[in-house]
Scaffold this active site. Structure first.
Site, PDB file in Angstrom:
ATOM      1  N   SER A 290       0.928  -1.259   0.061  1.00 16.60           N
ATOM      2  CA  SER A 290       0.052  -0.011   0.083  1.00 16.60           C
ATOM      3  C   SER A 290       1.005   1.080   0.083  1.00 16.60           C
ATOM      4  O   SER A 290       1.681   1.407  -0.946  1.00 16.60           O
ATOM      5  CB  SER A 290      -1.070  -0.012   1.218  1.00 16.60           C
ATOM      6  OG  SER A 290      -2.069   1.030   1.081  1.00 16.60           O
TER       7      SER A 290
ATOM      8  N   HIS B 199      -7.338  -6.157   0.104  1.00 15.51           N
ATOM      9  CA  HIS B 199      -6.085  -5.245  -0.034  1.00 15.51           C
ATOM     10  C   HIS B 199      -5.439  -5.747   1.212  1.00 15.51           C
ATOM     11  O   HIS B 199      -4.053  -5.469   0.777  1.00 15.51           O
ATOM     12  CB  HIS B 199      -6.666  -3.767   0.462  1.00 15.51           C
ATOM     13  CG  HIS B 199      -5.479  -2.594   0.314  1.00 15.51           C
ATOM     14  ND1 HIS B 199      -4.913  -2.407  -0.786  1.00 15.51           N
ATOM     15  CD2 HIS B 199      -4.906  -1.960   1.267  1.00 15.51           C
ATOM     16  CE1 HIS B 199      -3.988  -1.353  -0.456  1.00 15.51           C
ATOM     17  NE2 HIS B 199      -4.166  -1.177   0.811  1.00 15.51           N
TER      18      HIS B 199
END
Length: 254
Positions: free
Chosen positions: A84, A235
């Site tokens: 991320s 994610h």
């Protein structure tokens, strides 16, 4: 000032870089697997974990923190793995010092700018910070639940809740600076050239952080980029499908 870090394993160097609101602990599951083959340096980014707090928080600055730590540790070149926001930091390191990056692994992020998607989280975190009568982590969880629906996200954030010298609950990350620099955090990386290091983007198939429309930007920045999709993961793919993610990283780096 140097970033806080931990080191494990032996072999070629790998530097792990966590994401927003996280710490090096978040990537321990990757560090443990990689330490069987590599010397793994797992870092806390500035304003996170046990690293220093500072008002500046943009990708070139955070990338230079990584390079300064590498200099301190005598790491001339390394593989990089970032998740991320940490993936963007890793990409920025490659842009600034391509000759020091052997292979690059980017977990579920693109080099592009994103729309704001953490407003509710920041509001919930601020609610905890401003609560003078907070007596337990469960109370903090209930308070955050007014803004943050997902229990898993709240539990992730609560890992950074600690007590200060006055025995008051406080966030280990620097929430004020993160909020003030949020537009920089969601921005694209500083694209200086096309980086020719071998690069692997790993996407959770249930995540919307890497999209088909990002392909041109990815290949412009990293022409040798390859892609891997982890089925059944979002994610937080390294937490949801650790064996598949670790195997993909190790196979690529070896």
């Amino acid at each position: 000032m140097l970033l806080n870090y931990s080191q494990t394993g032996q072999g070629p160097n790998v530097v792990l870089i966590h994401g927003l609101f996280g710490s090096l602990d978040n990537l321990n599951i990757i560090a443990k697997a990689l330490s069987e083959h590599f010397t793994v340096t797992n870092v806390d980014l500035r304003n996170h974990g046990h690293s220093f707090h500072d008002d500046a928080m943009d990708y070139p600055t955070m990338a230079n923190d990584i390079l300064a730590l590498m200099d301190h540790l005598g790491i001339t070149d390394t593989h990089l793995v970032g998740h991320s926001m940490g993936g963007k930091v890793a990409m920025q390191v490659a842009m600034l010092a391509e000759q020091r990056v052997n292979r690059l692994v980017v977990l579920d992020i693109s080099p592009v700018a994103y729309h704001a998607r953490h407003e509710a989280i920041i509001h919930g975190l601020n609610a905890v910070s401003k609560s003078p009568q907070l007596n337990s982590r469960s109370e903090a969880d209930k308070l955050m639940a007014q803004d943050i629906d997902e229990p898993g996200v709240r539990q992730f954030l609560l890992k950074s809740l600690t007590k200060n010298s006055e025995s008051r609950f406080t966030w280990r990350f620097n929430l004020a600076v993160i909020a003030a620099n949020y537009n920089k955090i969601t921005s694209n990386i500083n694209e200086t050239h096309s980086c020719l290091c071998d690069t692997l983007f790993i996407k959770g198939n249930n995540s919307d952080y890497i999209l088909p429309e990002h392909k041109s930007a990815i290949l412009r920045c990293f022409p040798k980029a390859k892609a891997k999709v982890i089925n059944g993961a979002g994610h937080w793919l390294h937490a949801e499908k650790p064996q598949a993610v670790n195997r993909s990283i190790i196979d690529f780096l070896q």
